[in-house]
Design a protein around this motif. Structure first.
Motif, mmCIF file in Angstrom:
data_model
loop_
_atom_site.group_PDB
_atom_site.id
_atom_site.type_symbol
_atom_site.label_atom_id
_atom_site.label_comp_id
_atom_site.label_asym_id
_atom_site.label_seq_id
_atom_site.Cartn_x
_atom_site.Cartn_y
_atom_site.Cartn_z
ATOM 1 N N PRO A 56 0.797 -1.101 -0.004
ATOM 2 C CA PRO A 56 0.006 -0.058 0.171
ATOM 3 C C PRO A 56 0.716 1.117 0.036
ATOM 4 C CG PRO A 56 -0.981 -1.525 1.610
ATOM 5 C CD PRO A 56 0.348 -2.089 0.947
ATOM 6 N N VAL A 57 2.163 1.263 0.890
ATOM 7 C CA VAL A 57 2.744 2.431 0.817
ATOM 8 C C VAL A 57 3.455 2.756 -0.740
ATOM 9 C CG1 VAL A 57 4.945 3.505 2.005
ATOM 10 C CG2 VAL A 57 3.155 2.146 3.269
ATOM 11 N N GLU A 61 2.788 5.892 -3.013
ATOM 12 C CA GLU A 61 3.819 7.013 -3.575
ATOM 13 C C GLU A 61 3.994 6.963 -4.929
ATOM 14 O OE1 GLU A 61 7.711 5.681 -1.693
ATOM 15 O OE2 GLU A 61 6.684 6.070 0.397
ATOM 16 N N TRP A 62 3.870 5.749 -5.638
ATOM 17 C CA TRP A 62 3.995 5.854 -7.115
ATOM 18 C C TRP A 62 2.720 6.406 -7.706
ATOM 19 C CZ3 TRP A 62 4.405 0.805 -10.391
ATOM 20 C CH2 TRP A 62 4.877 0.935 -11.734
ATOM 21 N N ILE A 66 2.943 9.564 -10.168
ATOM 22 C CA ILE A 66 2.385 9.610 -11.593
ATOM 23 C C ILE A 66 1.323 10.937 -11.822
ATOM 24 C CG2 ILE A 66 0.886 8.263 -13.136
ATOM 25 C CD1 ILE A 66 1.878 5.762 -12.199
ATOM 26 N N GLN A 67 0.434 11.098 -10.704
ATOM 27 C CA GLN A 67 -0.504 12.204 -10.804
ATOM 28 C C GLN A 67 0.355 13.527 -10.798
ATOM 29 O OE1 GLN A 67 -2.774 11.731 -7.125
ATOM 30 N NE2 GLN A 67 -4.023 10.412 -8.067
ATOM 31 N N ARG A 68 1.321 13.683 -10.181
ATOM 32 C CA ARG A 68 2.390 14.773 -10.479
ATOM 33 C C ARG A 68 2.894 15.006 -11.760
ATOM 34 N NH1 ARG A 68 7.593 15.016 -7.178
ATOM 35 N NH2 ARG A 68 8.106 13.771 -9.078
ATOM 36 N N ALA A 93 12.031 5.574 -9.874
ATOM 37 C CA ALA A 93 11.019 5.752 -8.769
ATOM 38 C C ALA A 93 10.504 4.429 -8.481
ATOM 39 C CB ALA A 93 9.840 6.768 -8.768
ATOM 40 N N ALA A 94 10.262 3.651 -9.478
ATOM 41 C CA ALA A 94 9.533 2.269 -9.073
ATOM 42 C C ALA A 94 10.625 1.344 -8.587
ATOM 43 C CB ALA A 94 9.095 1.754 -10.483
#
Length: 361
Positions: A56-57, A61-62, A66-68, A93-94
């Protein structure tokens, strides 16, 4: 004739457990009981547990990243360099987010391997061996009984995992049919949980199968190390030497010890006798000894030899049967006499010193 053949067969039959030396030799050759499936199964199960805890964490964060990035994309003019840079940022990041999960898999995998074989380094296995890549050797391995067993094991493991996966997928199909009454936004989460539960069940099945495989590998390894009675006898001869050689060595050691003991009779101050069955030679140097010391002792033939050596070297002979027997039975060669014999030995030495002072033997 038949009895002799049966005896030979029984002598060569490997029915005895392996000795520590045989186990050590097998380990030096890299032969240990291990199951690669157990290592991979435990690593896979650890990844599932790590994803259950950290998933979940990591996903949150991912998702935020992506949204940003996609939100800022509206203000950008898309070029090949921008797309390449965005993909690189997402991949890095992944990788950073999944690094703890990968670390858990590596640690558990190494721990599982060390648990099976303990730290082991075999330089010989690093050398090239053309027999390992020989087609003839490979076909013999495949067509052998062990190859057939390994093939059967692989089919059983595949069938067990496939059975678990089939039952889980059947349940998942029923859930997908019932998703028509669920809001579209909740469908990904439901499907994700179902797929994750499927993976957990497969991991548990793999761990159980791998544990059974490890038990079989240990059983097969122990059987391969078994020894025949003749093997045990040969190893005993190699480690401890031939019985005839050992007997000769002990006999030679006794001869040397007896020779040194007889040489020490000449240094003695007195020889106390039984008079014929026992003889004990005592030496006392007040500067270096706390009490008189036994330098030689013997019974029967050895006692006669001690008396003969004493006479040749003019060492006084004192007949005292009780004291001679007590010294022979309670004091070893090279040891000082015990305190409870001080008085009796002191009287004998005093007598010897008086005789020497008078010039008498």
């Amino acid at each position: 004739m038949h009895t002799l053949q049966l005896q030979r067969f029984a002598a060569g039959e490997r029915t005895e457990r392996a000795t520590p030396r045989r186990r050590q030799e097998a380990r030096k050759e890299g032969r240990v009981a291990r199951s690669p499936e157990l290592t991979s199964a435990l690593a896979f199960a650890a990844v599932m547990v790590a994803l259950r805890v950290l998933g979940p964490v990591v996903w949150g964060e991912w998702e935020s990243l992506i949204q940003r990035d996609l939100g800022d994309a509206v203000l950008k003019s898309w070029t090949v360099e921008n797309v390449r840079s965005l993909m690189l940022v997402q991949v890095m990041a992944a990788a950073r987010m999944l690094l703890p999960v990968a670390a858990v898999a590596v640690v558990i995998g190494l721990a599982a391997a060390l648990m099976q074989v303990r730290p082991l380094f075999v330089p010989q296995l690093l050398l090239p061996d053309f027999q390992r890549i020989s087609p003839a050797t490979g076909w013999r391995r495949i067509l052998s009984l062990q190859g057939a067993v390994e093939t059967l094991k692989s089919l059983l493991k595949l069938g067990a995992v496939a059975g678990v996966a089939y039952t889980s997928l059947a349940s998942l199909v029923h859930q997908m049919i019932s998703l028509s009454a669920v809001e579209l936004a909740a469908v990904p989460a439901i499907l994700g949980r179902s797929v994750f539960n499927l993976a957990i069940r497969v991991a548990c099945a793999m761990v159980v199968i791998a544990a059974v495989d490890y038990a079989y590998q240990r059983y097969h390894f122990e059987r391969s190390l078994r020894m025949s009675k003749q093997d045990l006898k040969d190893e005993l001869k190699e480690t401890e030497g031939n019985p005839l050689v050992r007997s000769a060595v002990r006999r030679r050691a006794r001869q040397l010890a007896s020779k040194r003991m007889m040489q020490n009779v000449a240094k003695a101050d007195v020889v106390i006798t039984n008079p014929t069955h026992y003889a004990v030679a005592l030496q006392y140097e007040s500067e270096t000894m706390n009490a008189p010391q036994v330098v030689a002792k013997g019974a029967d033939f050895v006692a006669q030899e001690i008396r003969r050596r004493a006479e040749e070297n003019q060492v006084p002979l004192v007949e005292n049967p009780p004291l001679a027997q007590t010294l022979y039975r309670t004091v070893e060669i090279g040891q000082e006499i015990p305190p409870d014999l001080y008085q009796a030995v002191a009287e004998v030495l005093a007598y010897v010193y008086r005789m020497r002072a008078k010039g008498r033997r």
